[in-house]
Design a protein around this motif. Structure first.
Motif, PDB file in Angstrom:
ATOM      1  N   TYR A  68       0.827  -1.206   0.000  1.00  0.00           N
ATOM      2  CA  TYR A  68       0.000   0.000   0.000  1.00  0.00           C
ATOM      3  C   TYR A  68       0.866   1.262   0.000  1.00  0.00           C
ATOM      4  CZ  TYR A  68      -4.573  -2.212   0.637  1.00  0.00           C
ATOM      5  OH  TYR A  68      -5.730  -2.916   0.451  1.00  0.00           O
ATOM      6  N   HIS A  69       1.905   1.246   0.829  1.00  0.00           N
ATOM      7  CA  HIS A  69       2.785   2.423   0.915  1.00  0.00           C
ATOM      8  C   HIS A  69       3.490   2.672  -0.416  1.00  0.00           C
ATOM      9  CE1 HIS A  69       5.581   5.357   2.510  1.00  0.00           C
ATOM     10  NE2 HIS A  69       6.594   4.635   2.056  1.00  0.00           N
ATOM     11  N   GLU A  70       3.964   1.613  -1.050  1.00  0.00           N
ATOM     12  CA  GLU A  70       4.659   1.763  -2.334  1.00  0.00           C
ATOM     13  C   GLU A  70       3.734   2.359  -3.385  1.00  0.00           C
ATOM     14  OE1 GLU A  70       7.978   1.442  -4.941  1.00  0.00           O
ATOM     15  OE2 GLU A  70       7.813   1.292  -2.758  1.00  0.00           O
ATOM     16  N   ASN A  71       2.487   1.889  -3.436  1.00  0.00           N
ATOM     17  CA  ASN A  71       1.540   2.425  -4.423  1.00  0.00           C
ATOM     18  C   ASN A  71       1.146   3.871  -4.106  1.00  0.00           C
ATOM     19  OD1 ASN A  71       1.457   0.281  -6.195  1.00  0.00           O
ATOM     20  ND2 ASN A  71      -0.195  -0.764  -5.091  1.00  0.00           N
ATOM     21  N   GLU A  72       1.127   4.225  -2.819  1.00  0.00           N
ATOM     22  CA  GLU A  72       0.884   5.623  -2.462  1.00  0.00           C
ATOM     23  C   GLU A  72       2.006   6.514  -2.988  1.00  0.00           C
ATOM     24  OE1 GLU A  72       0.551   5.569   1.759  1.00  0.00           O
ATOM     25  OE2 GLU A  72      -1.577   5.009   1.770  1.00  0.00           O
ATOM     26  N   GLN A  73       3.243   6.027  -2.843  1.00  0.00           N
ATOM     27  CA  GLN A  73       4.391   6.794  -3.332  1.00  0.00           C
ATOM     28  C   GLN A  73       4.363   6.919  -4.853  1.00  0.00           C
ATOM     29  OE1 GLN A  73       6.764   8.315  -1.214  1.00  0.00           O
ATOM     30  NE2 GLN A  73       5.134   7.738   0.211  1.00  0.00           N
ATOM     31  N   LEU A  74       4.008   5.833  -5.544  1.00  0.00           N
ATOM     32  CA  LEU A  74       3.938   5.866  -7.007  1.00  0.00           C
ATOM     33  C   LEU A  74       2.843   6.821  -7.475  1.00  0.00           C
ATOM     34  CD1 LEU A  74       4.378   2.059  -7.778  1.00  0.00           C
ATOM     35  CD2 LEU A  74       6.052   3.875  -8.194  1.00  0.00           C
ATOM     36  N   ALA A  75       1.709   6.803  -6.778  1.00  0.00           N
ATOM     37  CA  ALA A  75       0.600   7.684  -7.156  1.00  0.00           C
ATOM     38  C   ALA A  75       0.979   9.152  -7.011  1.00  0.00           C
ATOM     39  CB  ALA A  75      -0.632   7.379  -6.299  1.00  0.00           C
ATOM     40  N   GLN A  76       1.763   9.473  -5.993  1.00  0.00           N
ATOM     41  CA  GLN A  76       2.187  10.852  -5.791  1.00  0.00           C
ATOM     42  C   GLN A  76       3.060  11.358  -6.933  1.00  0.00           C
ATOM     43  OE1 GLN A  76       4.087  11.245  -1.969  1.00  0.00           O
ATOM     44  NE2 GLN A  76       2.255  10.619  -0.821  1.00  0.00           N
TER      45      GLN A  76
END
Length: 211
Positions: free
Chosen positions: A30-38
């Motif tokens: 989840y954290h990795e996808n949050e970073q990618l989305a940013q």
């Protein structure tokens, strides 16, 4: 069941390890996808995340410090003492005579006997080295992936390990492992836990050394 009774400690610890790995994987995904989305990048699947450099770097970074702690502890307790600690041999007593019972395959040749004598420390040291290399390579890839996202140039592996990031990641874990181990050694002088082989008996004095 007898197998559960005889192996309960290992089973409980491995179960805790697997549950923690699942938690790390889900939260990290989840954290990795949050970073990618940013950064306007597409999300990755959980399968892709398991081979992602950030996941592998974090995984090996933690394993590295654990293996270092255990290898160091096994070796140091063979030579150094802490009077009164359940984690130490008694400095006032001579070392016990220990006549090895070699498995058949280890009986022939001084090298094989030496390996048998020190096999626990050597294997723990090998696991540390492998985890250290895994952390180094994955962290290097993670650093270059992060640089690419921000439009910066990639670093060579040699340049990366000469910088601060990799060593900060390592030392921040090493210091906590050594500190917690030192606290266990010292606290076992004064504190008890009934029934644990890692503790002195309730009737032992603070000056008594050993479990």
């Amino acid at each position: 069941m007898r197998i559960l009774r005889n192996n309960g400690l290992t089973i409980a610890l491995l179960t805790a390890f697997l549950l923690s790995m699942i938690g790390m994987t889900v939260a990290g995904h989840y954290h990795e996808n949050e970073q990618l989305a940013q950064h306007g990048l597409p999300a990755i699947s959980i399968t892709q995340y398991l081979t992602n450099e950030n996941f592998l770097s974090a995984l090996f970074e933690n394993w590295e410090s654990e293996w270092l702690q255990m290898a160091t502890y096994v070796v140091l307790t063979a030579y150094l003492f802490q009077k009164g600690s359940a984690e130490s041999r008694d400095p006032e007593e001579p070392p016990e005579g220990d006549k090895p019972r070699y498995p058949a395959r280890w009986r022939h040749g001084p090298l094989l006997r030496w390996l048998y004598h020190y096999s626990l420390g050597l294997v723990l040291l090998l696991l540390f080295i492998l985890s250290f290399l895994g952390h180094m390579l994955a962290s290097h890839l993670a650093s270059n992936a992060e640089a690419a996202i921000h439009g910066n140039s990639a670093q060579s592996l040699l340049a990366y390990i000469g910088g601060a990031r990799f060593w900060f990641e390592s030392f921040q874990n090493w210091q906590s492992e050594f500190f917690s181990t030192a606290m266990l050694v010292v606290l076992s002088i004064f504190l008890r836990y009934k029934g644990s082989p890692e503790s002195k008996s309730l009737s032992a004095s603070h000056d008594d050394t050993g479990g």
